[in-house]
Design a protein around this motif. Structure first.
Motif, PDB file in Angstrom:
ATOM      1  N   VAL A  89       0.729  -1.266  -0.102  1.00  0.00           N
ATOM      2  CA  VAL A  89       0.134   0.073  -0.140  1.00  0.00           C
ATOM      3  C   VAL A  89       0.984   1.530   0.043  1.00  0.00           C
ATOM      4  O   VAL A  89       0.463   2.216  -0.661  1.00  0.00           O
ATOM      5  CB  VAL A  89      -0.850  -0.114   1.151  1.00  0.00           C
ATOM      6  N   SER A  90       1.900   1.299   0.881  1.00  0.00           N
ATOM      7  CA  SER A  90       2.881   2.272   0.780  1.00  0.00           C
ATOM      8  C   SER A  90       4.140   2.168   1.367  1.00  0.00           C
ATOM      9  O   SER A  90       4.498   1.131   2.120  1.00  0.00           O
ATOM     10  CB  SER A  90       2.202   3.440   1.768  1.00  0.00           C
ATOM     11  N   LEU A  91       5.274   2.708   0.844  1.00  0.00           N
ATOM     12  CA  LEU A  91       6.700   2.716   1.455  1.00  0.00           C
ATOM     13  C   LEU A  91       6.672   3.521   2.581  1.00  0.00           C
ATOM     14  O   LEU A  91       7.717   3.143   3.452  1.00  0.00           O
ATOM     15  CB  LEU A  91       7.499   2.859   0.262  1.00  0.00           C
ATOM     16  N   ASP A  92       6.322   4.538   2.696  1.00  0.00           N
ATOM     17  CA  ASP A  92       6.540   5.586   3.859  1.00  0.00           C
ATOM     18  C   ASP A  92       5.117   6.367   4.197  1.00  0.00           C
ATOM     19  O   ASP A  92       4.654   7.095   3.527  1.00  0.00           O
ATOM     20  CB  ASP A  92       7.558   6.752   3.330  1.00  0.00           C
ATOM     21  N   PRO A  93       4.586   5.554   5.050  1.00  0.00           N
ATOM     22  CA  PRO A  93       5.184   4.642   6.035  1.00  0.00           C
ATOM     23  C   PRO A  93       4.902   3.222   5.497  1.00  0.00           C
ATOM     24  O   PRO A  93       3.957   3.053   4.309  1.00  0.00           O
ATOM     25  CB  PRO A  93       4.300   4.724   7.173  1.00  0.00           C
ATOM     26  N   PHE A  94       5.321   2.085   5.909  1.00  0.00           N
ATOM     27  CA  PHE A  94       5.589   0.781   5.331  1.00  0.00           C
ATOM     28  C   PHE A  94       4.245   0.213   5.711  1.00  0.00           C
ATOM     29  O   PHE A  94       3.774  -0.127   6.810  1.00  0.00           O
ATOM     30  CB  PHE A  94       6.687  -0.038   5.651  1.00  0.00           C
ATOM     31  N   GLY A 135      -4.802  -2.534   6.869  1.00  0.00           N
ATOM     32  CA  GLY A 135      -4.186  -1.687   5.893  1.00  0.00           C
ATOM     33  C   GLY A 135      -3.319  -0.742   6.865  1.00  0.00           C
ATOM     34  O   GLY A 135      -3.148   0.544   6.701  1.00  0.00           O
ATOM     35  N   VAL A 136      -2.944  -1.177   8.112  1.00  0.00           N
ATOM     36  CA  VAL A 136      -2.276   0.096   8.874  1.00  0.00           C
ATOM     37  C   VAL A 136      -0.896  -0.104   8.777  1.00  0.00           C
ATOM     38  O   VAL A 136      -0.118  -1.277   8.469  1.00  0.00           O
ATOM     39  CB  VAL A 136      -2.665  -0.525  10.518  1.00  0.00           C
TER      40      VAL A 136
END
Length: 155
Positions: A89-94, A135-136
């Protein structure tokens, strides 16, 4: 937990995916599907999949699909299959999410599937693990997995 009895297949499946897991499975277009050849060589390939609420379906269109390694492995007697459905979903934040499924594949049949009419294998889930369906962001430890057993009972 969903339940389904497949009249034509002579068994009852009690699928133990949560509603959140089912929504995730239906939102993802690709799975990594692993099978094992008769001589023990593992093989993994990314491909489109379907989840109908009880079974997973993998396969495709055209004459070449019948000769793919995954089909040959199942037709050679190795019906154990593993699927991984995941996304970042994201790298930052992971933030990562994933579901891993172990199951049994049936020999391919002709059907109208996600990518059109063709040959598809039906995979019956037996056990699954999911991580971070909410998705946290990842914290100081990795995501706690949820394990589910999927029951198959003869009818």
């Amino acid at each position: 937990m969903a339940a389904s009895c497949s009249i034509g297949f002579r068994r009852c499946i009690r699928v133990s995916f949560t509603e959140e897991e089912i929504a995730y499975l239906r939102s993802q277009p690709l799975a990594r599907v692993a099978s094992v050849s008769p001589d023990g060589q593992p093989d993994v390939v990314p491909l489109a999949f379907e989840f109908d609420g009880t079974f997973f379906w993998v396969g495709g269109t055209g004459p070449a699909v019948a000769n793919t390694r995954k089909f040959r492995n199942v037709q050679g007697g190795n019906r154990n299959i593993a699927l991984v459905i995941d996304d970042l979903v994201s790298l930052d934040p992971f933030i990562a999410r994933s579901i891993r499924v172990y199951g049994h594949a049936e020999p391919p049949i002709e059907r109208d599937g996600l990518v059109g009419p063709g040959l598809y294998m039906r995979v019956t889930p037996t056990v699954s693990w999911s991580w971070n369906m909410a998705g946290v962001p990842c914290g100081r430890t990795w995501y706690e997995p949820r394990k589910a057993l999927h029951q198959i009972t003869p009818t």
